[in-house]
Design an enzyme around this catalytic site. Structure first.
Site, PDB file in Angstrom:
ATOM      1  N   GLY A   3      25.255 -14.597 -32.026  1.00 28.84           N
ATOM      2  CA  GLY A   3      24.688 -13.320 -32.484  1.00 28.84           C
ATOM      3  C   GLY A   3      23.933 -13.319 -33.798  1.00 28.84           C
ATOM      4  O   GLY A   3      22.715 -13.437 -33.836  1.00 28.84           O
ATOM      5  N   SER A  62      31.590  -7.371 -43.432  1.00 32.54           N
ATOM      6  CA  SER A  62      31.712  -7.632 -42.001  1.00 32.54           C
ATOM      7  C   SER A  62      33.161  -7.480 -41.536  1.00 32.54           C
ATOM      8  O   SER A  62      34.082  -7.965 -42.194  1.00 32.54           O
ATOM      9  CB  SER A  62      31.227  -9.051 -41.714  1.00 32.54           C
ATOM     10  N   ALA A  63      33.324  -6.833 -40.392  1.00 36.42           N
ATOM     11  CA  ALA A  63      34.640  -6.601 -39.787  1.00 36.42           C
ATOM     12  C   ALA A  63      35.597  -5.856 -40.721  1.00 36.42           C
ATOM     13  O   ALA A  63      36.789  -6.128 -40.768  1.00 36.42           O
ATOM     14  CB  ALA A  63      35.256  -7.912 -39.299  1.00 36.42           C
ATOM     15  N   ASN A  65      33.933   1.438 -36.722  1.00 38.99           N
ATOM     16  CA  ASN A  65      35.005   2.408 -36.530  1.00 38.99           C
ATOM     17  C   ASN A  65      34.737   3.717 -37.255  1.00 38.99           C
ATOM     18  O   ASN A  65      34.928   4.795 -36.701  1.00 38.99           O
ATOM     19  CB  ASN A  65      36.329   1.808 -36.991  1.00 38.99           C
ATOM     20  N   ASN A 107      36.382 -13.039 -33.465  1.00 37.04           N
ATOM     21  CA  ASN A 107      35.044 -12.483 -33.710  1.00 37.04           C
ATOM     22  C   ASN A 107      34.284 -12.275 -32.392  1.00 37.04           C
ATOM     23  O   ASN A 107      33.064 -12.299 -32.363  1.00 37.04           O
ATOM     24  CB  ASN A 107      34.243 -13.387 -34.658  1.00 37.04           C
ATOM     25  N   ARG A 132      32.575 -10.215 -29.461  1.00 40.54           N
ATOM     26  CA  ARG A 132      31.755  -9.013 -29.694  1.00 40.54           C
ATOM     27  C   ARG A 132      31.232  -8.417 -28.393  1.00 40.54           C
ATOM     28  O   ARG A 132      31.150  -9.086 -27.372  1.00 40.54           O
ATOM     29  CB  ARG A 132      30.561  -9.386 -30.577  1.00 40.54           C
ATOM     30  N   ARG A 171      38.272  -4.540 -48.125  1.00 39.05           N
ATOM     31  CA  ARG A 171      39.597  -4.770 -47.589  1.00 39.05           C
ATOM     32  C   ARG A 171      40.422  -5.319 -48.729  1.00 39.05           C
ATOM     33  O   ARG A 171      40.312  -6.496 -49.064  1.00 39.05           O
ATOM     34  CB  ARG A 171      39.424  -5.821 -46.492  1.00 39.05           C
TER      35      ARG A 171
HETATM   36  P1  GTP Z   1      30.522  -5.960 -38.636  1.00 42.51           P
HETATM   37  O1  GTP Z   1      30.007  -5.602 -37.281  1.00 42.51           O
HETATM   38  O2  GTP Z   1      31.061  -7.358 -38.709  1.00 42.51           O
HETATM   39  O3  GTP Z   1      29.564  -5.700 -39.749  1.00 42.51           O
HETATM   40  O4  GTP Z   1      31.865  -5.123 -38.885  1.00 42.51           O
HETATM   41  P2  GTP Z   1      32.288  -3.598 -39.023  1.00 42.51           P
HETATM   42  O5  GTP Z   1      32.328  -3.252 -40.469  1.00 42.51           O
HETATM   43  O6  GTP Z   1      31.496  -2.725 -38.131  1.00 42.51           O
HETATM   44  O7  GTP Z   1      33.798  -3.672 -38.540  1.00 42.51           O
HETATM   45  P3  GTP Z   1      34.634  -2.860 -37.454  1.00 42.51           P
HETATM   46  O8  GTP Z   1      34.468  -1.373 -37.552  1.00 42.51           O
HETATM   47  O9  GTP Z   1      34.347  -3.460 -36.133  1.00 42.51           O
HETATM   48  O10 GTP Z   1      36.133  -3.202 -37.892  1.00 42.51           O
HETATM   49  C1  GTP Z   1      36.735  -4.394 -37.631  1.00 42.51           C
HETATM   50  C2  GTP Z   1      38.196  -4.431 -37.918  1.00 42.51           C
HETATM   51  O11 GTP Z   1      38.638  -3.494 -38.903  1.00 42.51           O
HETATM   52  C3  GTP Z   1      39.012  -4.176 -36.676  1.00 42.51           C
HETATM   53  O12 GTP Z   1      40.028  -5.144 -36.617  1.00 42.51           O
HETATM   54  C4  GTP Z   1      39.572  -2.798 -36.903  1.00 42.51           C
HETATM   55  O13 GTP Z   1      40.777  -2.626 -36.213  1.00 42.51           O
HETATM   56  C5  GTP Z   1      39.747  -2.758 -38.410  1.00 42.51           C
HETATM   57  N1  GTP Z   1      39.667  -1.376 -38.956  1.00 42.51           N
HETATM   58  C6  GTP Z   1      38.604  -0.546 -38.864  1.00 42.51           C
HETATM   59  N2  GTP Z   1      38.861   0.651 -39.465  1.00 42.51           N
HETATM   60  C7  GTP Z   1      40.121   0.552 -39.951  1.00 42.51           C
HETATM   61  C8  GTP Z   1      40.949   1.451 -40.693  1.00 42.51           C
HETATM   62  O14 GTP Z   1      40.573   2.575 -41.025  1.00 42.51           O
HETATM   63  N3  GTP Z   1      42.194   1.001 -41.036  1.00 42.51           N
HETATM   64  C9  GTP Z   1      42.632  -0.251 -40.687  1.00 42.51           C
HETATM   65  N4  GTP Z   1      43.856  -0.620 -41.065  1.00 42.51           N
HETATM   66  N5  GTP Z   1      41.871  -1.117 -39.982  1.00 42.51           N
HETATM   67  C10 GTP Z   1      40.639  -0.730 -39.630  1.00 42.51           C
HETATM   68  C1  SPV Z   2      28.412  -9.074 -39.441  1.00 44.82           C
HETATM   69  O1  SPV Z   2      28.921 -10.214 -39.500  1.00 44.82           O
HETATM   70  O2  SPV Z   2      28.332  -8.321 -40.445  1.00 44.82           O
HETATM   71  C2  SPV Z   2      27.921  -8.539 -38.159  1.00 44.82           C
HETATM   72  C3  SPV Z   2      27.853  -9.448 -37.023  1.00 44.82           C
HETATM   73  O3  SPV Z   2      27.551  -7.380 -38.079  1.00 44.82           O
HETATM   74  S1  SPV Z   2      26.495 -10.540 -37.119  1.00 44.82           S
HETATM   75  O4  SPV Z   2      25.410  -9.987 -36.335  1.00 44.82           O
HETATM   76  O5  SPV Z   2      26.953 -11.798 -36.565  1.00 44.82           O
HETATM   77  O6  SPV Z   2      26.076 -10.690 -38.486  1.00 44.82           O
HETATM   78 MN    MN Z   3      27.536  -6.370 -40.101  1.00 45.58          MN
END
Ligand code: GTP
Ligand code: SPV
Ligand code: MN
Length: 596
Positions: free
Chosen positions: A201, A251-252, A257, A375, A377, A408
């Protein structure tokens, strides 16, 4: 096949690449469903993708990457500016001449016997004044199919570009996915991206991080706008008024969410609604009325699968029910559907885990092993999202009331605080730190500095990027400038439990943020900024989960811990030498003085 454009800069660039890569065939992606469907069939026949259950997951496909190619590779992501100083201390740098030579040597003849797909794409609604055009060439149908979900592709993009030379060159060669020769290179001064030896990705969907953040952040600095790793959501109050927030988390760390959250029951009953404009990237520019406006340059979600379920994020789950590509999740062989950790409590007994090993999923889990890669997706069309904003296609974007930074952090950072003013807000963004996740190769759970969640994505010197933030603030009327906040959903107690329920309940914090923007609620001034009085965060409906006392403990500012933090910030800032804006150095001095 006839070219989709007469644009000379494009045709001559393509000629050079054909000479280098020696494709057997050239296929322009015109954006038609007919062509995409033919490519899906072809990729199914070659085994590159697998068609999932048409009744349960219509139009959905499954894909596995090489096990050594499952996340972004930050050590092998280079910013190739003429001067090393322009990449700055937080990027890996290579001299452009040397990098082109290295990459062309790797890529020479890479398309021999293969097809070169030419993908014209727009980041942002086609023709929007905030949108920009790119061309990606690739030898992977998987990349074509993902780009067709994540961006707007096809002839209409070439029509709006016309003869202009303002487009981003992207060359992707899968090669043999050799991790020793894997490079993701950005040449910001040449509007060029070259990616070799990956098929994952963020390394190969060149419109996403490579263009929409690394190249675009540099363009934004020169053209007076911003490209940020930010979601965009709209919050509609019971009166029907919608306010928009942009939030940057690493990221993540919860962007997808938050962007699609379902309000807690009490809020739903009152008539609150949340609308998703974007879940990962914002392009932001000042509008004619002096406010900042944001568009989401993407057209889909490349979301983290694990942890996505009916309770945590029903809107994301619903988005994956049709026309979606799943990467590195587990396969349920009984009904040809997908599974990942946290989807439900029933791992498939008759399963293939993400690398393809046939297994009894229940036994596999009992041995403590993952069925899906952490990771893994989904690539889902934005139109599938039940709460997609009516403004999603608005070419002017949406007006931003608040910027929210967050990471985090098990300790230290309180649930929420507000900066005193714009420059202090830039400081708050610049000192972000977060525990690392599976989104990038390397150790997980290590706290590192990740300013504005842009550490892996800033295409130039981070010191100049901070300066750009400060200069944007100077052009804004403070009354119209978004207010700047920091949040932390991830504080843990001494037993390691999250202290805040998170997910939909994060709306309770956003409500306080919007009240602060409207001057409707007081706050306490502390050493780090304005904190809520615990009584002002609505915890109705959280009985048994959050009490006034537990809320107070996630809102505390431990001066000793913060004093240590200030030392860490000073160390980090020292890397930037005279590129560190004096305004940020002054903010750090203020923080230290406040902590005495
Ligand atoms: P990228 O696509 O990598 O940029 O990530 P993102 O920021 O969109 O992350 P995403 O919303 O997918 O969240 C990834 C992780 O964070 C998952 O494991 C969720 O369960 C956890 N998570 C998201 N929101 C919360 C929250 O409010 N509380 C907790 N404890 N975990 C959360
Ligand atoms: C991130 O890592 O912040 C993502 C997934 O959103 S990627 O497109 O692999 O960068
Ligand atoms: Mn991202």
């Amino acid at each position: 096949m006839a070219a989709l454009t007469q644009n000379k800069s494009i045709l001559s660039w393509l000629d050079e690449k054909v000479d280098l890569l020696k494709p057997e065939k050239i296929v322009w992606i015109d954006g038609s469903e007919e062509q995409l469907e033919a490519l899906r069939k072809e990729a199914c026949e070659s085994g590159e993708i697998l068609k999932l259950n048409e009744d349960l997951l219509p139009g959905c496909y499954y894909h596995r990457t090489a096990p050594n190619d499952v996340a972004r590779v930050e050590d092998r992501t280079l910013i190739c500016s003429k001067k090393e100083e322009d990449a700055g201390p937080t990027n890996h740098w290579m001299d452009p001449e040397k990098a082109y030579k290295m990459l062309y040597d790797i890529a020479r003849d890479a398309y021999k016997g293969r097809t070169m797909y030419v993908i014209p794409y727009s980041m942002g609604p086609v023709g929007s004044p905030l949108a920009k055009v790119g061309i990606e060439i690739t030898d992977s149908i998987y990349v074509v199919l993902n780009m067709a979900i994540m961006t707007r592709v096809g002839k209409k993009v070439m029509d709006v570009l016309g003869d202009s030379n303002d487009w981003v060159r992207g060359m992707h060669c899968k090669c043999n996915v050799d991790p020793e020769n894997r490079w993701i290179c950005q040449f910001p001064e040449d509007n060029t991206i070259i990616s070799v030896n990956s098929a994952y990705g963020g390394n190969v969907l060149l419109g996403k991080k490579c263009f929409a953040l690394r190249i675009a952040s540099y363009q934004g600095k020169n053209e007076g706008w911003q490209a940020e790793h930010m979601l965009i959501l709209g919050i509609e109050n019971p009166k029907g008024e919608v306010k928009y927030i942009c939030a940057a988390f690493p990221s993540a760390c919860g962007k997808t969410n938050l962007a699609m959250l379902i309000p807690p029951e009490g809020y739903r009953a009152k008539g609150y609604k949340v609308w998703c404009v974007g879940d990962d990237i914002s392009w932001i520019r000042k509008g004619e009325d002096g406010r900042l406006y944001a568009i989401n340059p993407e057209n889909g979600f490349f979301g983290v699968a694990p942890g996505t379920n009916e309770k945590s994020n029903p809107n994301a789950l619903a988005s994956t029910k049709k026309g979606t590509i799943f990467t590195n999740v587990a396969l349920n062989l009984d009904n040809n559907t997908v599974w990942w950790e946290g989807l439900d409590k029933n791992p498939p007994v008759n399963a293939e885990e993400w690398t393809g090993i046939k297994t009894n999923g229940v036994e596999w889990k009992a041995e403590g092993k993952n069925l899906a890669h952490p990771n893994s997706r989904f690539t889902a069309p934005a139109v599938n999202c039940p709460c997609i904003s009516s403004e999603f296609e608005n070419p002017q974007g949406v007006p931003i009331s608040a910027f929210v930074f967050g990471g985090r952090r098990a300790k230290l950072a309180p649930l929420v605080y507000q900066s005193r003013d714009w420059n202090h807000g830039v400081f708050v963004g610049s000192i972000m730190a977060s525990e690392t996740t599976a989104a990038a190769a390397g150790a997980v759970g290590v706290v590192r500095r990740d300013p504005m969640a842009m550490l892996p994505f800033c295409g130039y010197n981070m010191g100049d990027y901070w300066k750009h933030w400060i200069e944007i603030g100077e052009t804004l009327d403070p009354e119209k400038a978004p207010k700047i906040f920091n949040v932390n959903w991830f504080r843990k107690d001494d037993e390691g439990n999250f202290m805040w329920p998170g997910f939909g309940d994060n709306l309770r914090v956003l409500e306080w943020i919007l009240k602060r923007c409207d001057g409707e609620v007081d706050a306490q001034e502390t050493a780090i900024g304005y904190l809520p009085y615990a009584k002002d965060i609505n915890i109705e409906g959280l009985e048994g989960e959050v009490s006034l006392e537990s809320l107070e403990s996630i809102l505390d500012v431990d001066k000793d811990l913060w004093a240590k933090e200030a030392e860490g910030i000073a160390e980090f800032y020292a890397k930037f030498g005279d590129k560190l804006p004096k305004e940020l150095a002054a903010e750090l001095e203020t923080l230290k003085a406040n902590l005495k």
